[in-house]
Design a protein around this motif. Structure first.
Motif, short mmCIF file in Angstrom:
data_model
loop_
_atom_site.label_atom_id
_atom_site.label_comp_id
_atom_site.label_asym_id
_atom_site.label_seq_id
_atom_site.Cartn_x
_atom_site.Cartn_y
_atom_site.Cartn_z
N SER A 1 0.81 -1.22 0.00
CA SER A 1 0.00 0.00 0.00
C SER A 1 0.85 1.27 0.00
CB SER A 1 -0.92 0.01 1.23
OG SER A 1 -0.17 0.14 2.43
N GLU B 1 -7.36 -0.28 -2.49
CA GLU B 1 -8.67 -0.05 -3.12
C GLU B 1 -8.79 -0.84 -4.42
OE1 GLU B 1 -9.55 4.04 -3.66
OE2 GLU B 1 -9.21 4.58 -1.56
N HIS B 2 -7.71 -0.88 -5.19
CA HIS B 2 -7.72 -1.59 -6.47
C HIS B 2 -6.53 -2.54 -6.52
CE1 HIS B 2 -10.77 1.27 -7.70
NE2 HIS B 2 -9.95 2.26 -7.37
#
Length: 412
Positions: free
Chosen positions: A287, A323-324
């Motif tokens: 991340s 998120e993706h």
């Protein structure tokens, strides 16, 4: 009633920008380090220059700008993003009339707060003393009060000489204590080698989630913290794989860019755990926007430790906060696995990868053991991969993969 609320020290971050994006990222990381140390960042200043000013780290113009920032923000300290010389420290303190901290001193302060074990405390104190010894200023060698002859007469040993002598004596004592700890650690390693158990070392950038991964795999109970360098001490726990075979998982201290050489030297015995590991598990914070840079720092450190050629499994951790989610690949590793220590995603694939790596150094056997030799089957279960066992009248038929180290014992 007295207000006992802890007062946060206001600090301004100062760094150099040689003309690449790394300077901003490095200052972001310095900000996280400052927060970890309990400070509040109230300002940032970057100067575009290739190298530090030999006297004051930054130039005269930026120095005047920094004075104004200190007055406006009421900052009590300046944190520089590089290691300063004793001359730079002294000159900056004189010019700015406030506390001057460099990146090395900041990291040493965090390490001192986080060290728990006796070994960790010895290592941190040793690094602090080496840092301090290299920055003691004074009369200089030619005017030392310790020698004999003209120019050396006086009341005796001065404070500077006393400081140097005391630091040297303390460093010698700490080195002796650390050697004893290293002997104990080597004894533990030799016992592990005698058992035939393989070891996998968790490495990675600080805050990548190494401790969380070990906790998820082995219920080790290690402190998990979003702060940088939440754990300094190595922790080794046994992991039982799906076929019953055991492997030791060792958590190590996190890496960081511009890791002070004082710390690298002091924590050499801890980093030795990586050298003796059979498998490297590289934990990456998937991340983090600077993921690629952090991976580069880790591989540079592994290269310095001469363990680049070990079988490597890269874990792209923290998939739960993406998120993706995208397919991520580390071409320098044998396996790339997306995982989440929080949800358990990918941990099964990690165990499968460890089994496959272990099998590379194992020999396939088919044996008929007498019932009196049942103890050998237990050795196979713990150190090898038991494929099947069948109880017949003449004994126990076994099919298994066993490490080369114990093959001779099982064939007798």
């Amino acid at each position: 009633m007295h207000d006992t609320e802890k007062i946060e020290e206001k600090v301004i971050l100062v760094g150099l920008d040689p003309g690449n994006q790394a300077a901003e990222h490095s200052l972001d990381e310095l900000s996280e380090l400052a927060k970890t140390a309990g400070a509040r960042v109230v300002g940032r200043l970057l100067q575009a220059r290739d190298s530090a000013h030999p006297a004051t780290y930054i130039g005269k113009g930026k120095l005047a700008e920094l004075k104004d920032m200190i007055w406006e923000t009421e900052a009590g300290a300046i944190i520089c993003d590089d290691e300063l010389t004793s001359a730079q420290l002294g000159n900056l303190e004189e010019e700015l009339c406030c506390k001057i901290i460099d990146r090395t001193l900041l990291i040493l302060d965090i390490f001192a707060a986080r060290a728990v074990s006796g070994e960790g405390k010895i290592q941190v104190e040793l690094a602090q003393l080496r840092y301090r010894a290299s920055r003691l200023g004074g009369l200089g060698r030619s005017l030392s009060r310790l020698g004999g002859g003209i120019g050396t007469r006086g009341p005796g040993e001065k404070k500077l000489e006393m400081d140097r002598r005391l630091i040297r004596e303390r460093i010698s004592r700490l080195k002796r204590d650390l050697r004893n700890v290293e002997k104990h650690r080597e004894l533990l390693r030799s016992k592990r080698r005698q058992t035939g158990l393989k070891t996998a070392a968790l490495v990675g950038y600080t805050s990548a989630g190494k401790s969380s991964i070990e906790n998820a795999l082995t219920d080790a109970g290690i402190l998990e913290d979003a702060m940088l360098f939440s754990t300094l001490d190595t922790t080794t726990r046994a992991l039982t794989l799906d076929n019953g075979q055991e492997i030791l998982i060792t958590d190590t201290v996190g890496f960081i860019r511009k890791l002070p050489h004082h710390l690298v030297e002091a924590f050499k015995s801890t980093l030795e755990e990586v050298r003796y590991a059979d498998i490297i598990i590289h934990v990456v914070d998937a991340s983090n926007p600077q993921m690629d840079e952090q991976m580069h720092v880790v591989y540079e450190t592994l290269r310095e430790l001469d363990v680049e050629e070990r079988p490597t499994v890269t874990l792209f951790n923290k998939q739960d906060v993406l998120e993706h989610p995208a397919v991520q690949r580390d071409f320098r590793a044998d396996y790339s696995i997306p995982v989440s220590a929080k949800t358990g995603q990918g941990l099964g694939a990690l165990k499968d990868a460890l089994l496959e790596i272990l099998r590379r150094d194992q020999i396939y056997i088919e044996r008929l053991y007498d019932y009196s030799e049942a103890g050998k089957i237990q050795i196979i279960r713990s150190q090898g991969q038991l494929v099947s066992e069948k109880y017949v009248d003449s004994g126990i038929e076994v099919k298994a993969y066993v490490p080369k180290e114990i093959y001779g014992k099982l064939s007798l």
